[in-house]
Design a protein around this motif. Sequence first.
Motif, PDB file in Angstrom:
ATOM      1  N   ASP A 355      54.884 125.599   8.879  1.00 24.02           N
ATOM      2  CA  ASP A 355      55.833 124.535   9.294  1.00 24.02           C
ATOM      3  C   ASP A 355      56.510 123.872   8.273  1.00 24.02           C
ATOM      4  OD1 ASP A 355      54.408 121.993   8.692  1.00 24.02           O
ATOM      5  OD2 ASP A 355      52.924 122.769  10.010  1.00 24.02           O
ATOM      6  N   GLN A 357      58.504 120.667   6.788  1.00 28.62           N
ATOM      7  CA  GLN A 357      58.557 119.285   7.093  1.00 28.62           C
ATOM      8  C   GLN A 357      59.617 118.404   6.307  1.00 28.62           C
ATOM      9  OE1 GLN A 357      54.657 117.257   6.629  1.00 28.62           O
ATOM     10  NE2 GLN A 357      53.724 118.892   7.688  1.00 28.62           N
ATOM     11  N   GLY A 371      55.784 121.177   3.567  1.00 24.08           N
ATOM     12  CA  GLY A 371      55.333 122.031   4.670  1.00 24.08           C
ATOM     13  C   GLY A 371      53.768 122.122   4.503  1.00 24.08           C
TER      14      GLY A 371
END
Length: 411
Positions: A355, A357, A371
Amino acid sequence: MSQFGSRARAFFDRVFPERQIYHRSGGSVRYVSLSPSKQALLALGAVSLAGWCVYATANTVLDGAQQSASNSEVERERAKYDRWLNESRAQAAASQALLEERTRQFDRATADFESRHEVLRSLLEYAGGDSIQLAATRPIERDGARIIMAASIDEAEPRQSRAITSEPYQVTTVGFRARAENLEVEQERTLSELEDQVVERSEHVRGVLRMTGVSMASLTGPEAGAEVGGPLVPQDFVAYLRDSGLNPAFAERVTQVAARVTESRRLADIANSTPLAVPVAVDSRETSGYGQRIDPFTGRPTFHAGLDMAAFERAPVVATSPGTVVFAGTRSGYGYTVEIDHGHGFKTRYAHLRDIQVQRGERVAIGQRVGSMGSTGRSTATHLHYEVWFRGRPVDPINFLRAGRHVHEQG
């Protein structure tokens, strides 16, 4: 006795016989009879008067001589005192002139010391202000990642005896020259110690930057471009030195030290932009290095432009230096990717993330999470693909990590 008396009487009668003085007037004759006793009294009076005149005359003559001598002595004393008075006045005038000259010298020296003091204070602020970072020397932990913190010159060992304060100098007239020389020596010592500290920090930063494998010429030389350009000494500081009326030699010395401070600041700015921290905020292991390797999918030799580091899934991935996010999204083969521009030609890439961030345009700090570790894109297992770019070309990230570890060990 009677015979002596008789002789005296005879002498008296012979000297003062009976005399008559006739006076004729208008046909009449008159006479005055003078007895011997009256004649004696008149003679005695005449003798007394003559004696008094002689005494008075002699006394006057003698007193006049004495008065003249006394007057001459007085004149001599007066002339002597006049000379003393004139000499005293001349000495007083000379002393007053000397005092005024010493006062002017004192005022000039005080003004010069205050000017030098102000220049040194400004130089120290320029060298060690809160916004100035001179060298990366001390790591700390943040979000599990090693972060290189820049130390300022204020963090050096304090030198109380050479501290520059805003209080005016307390210089007395006693031993003024010695005190002035001591102040000049202290000021020169302050400059020398500041220069030594700045040079030491600059050399330390240069050593760290050399460990990255990037040439110093490309970082600080003409090819570095406008990003690290600018005057060696700020123009406002040069103008301040020019208008301060300082001794040219001292002003030149200050300019030299200021140039070293400026260079140190440039190096510190470059070091702060250099990605030296570890991109994974937890313990990790290297699974594939930079350079030629066998591609795990094709089995053929290929060039690997980064460093693979493995840990557990969702392990925090952090920025290795302050910068601006220039890409946050999906790239072909890289999966979820974050790219950060750190300035001075440095960029970093964090790929195969699970992911993201951060978002594009966001300003990130060193150690900030960007991330989580994953296996998106062209990946065989959970890991981080980490790349370091300098002026559009990939460089070996391991050199930067080693330089960062060196900084950590030195701190």
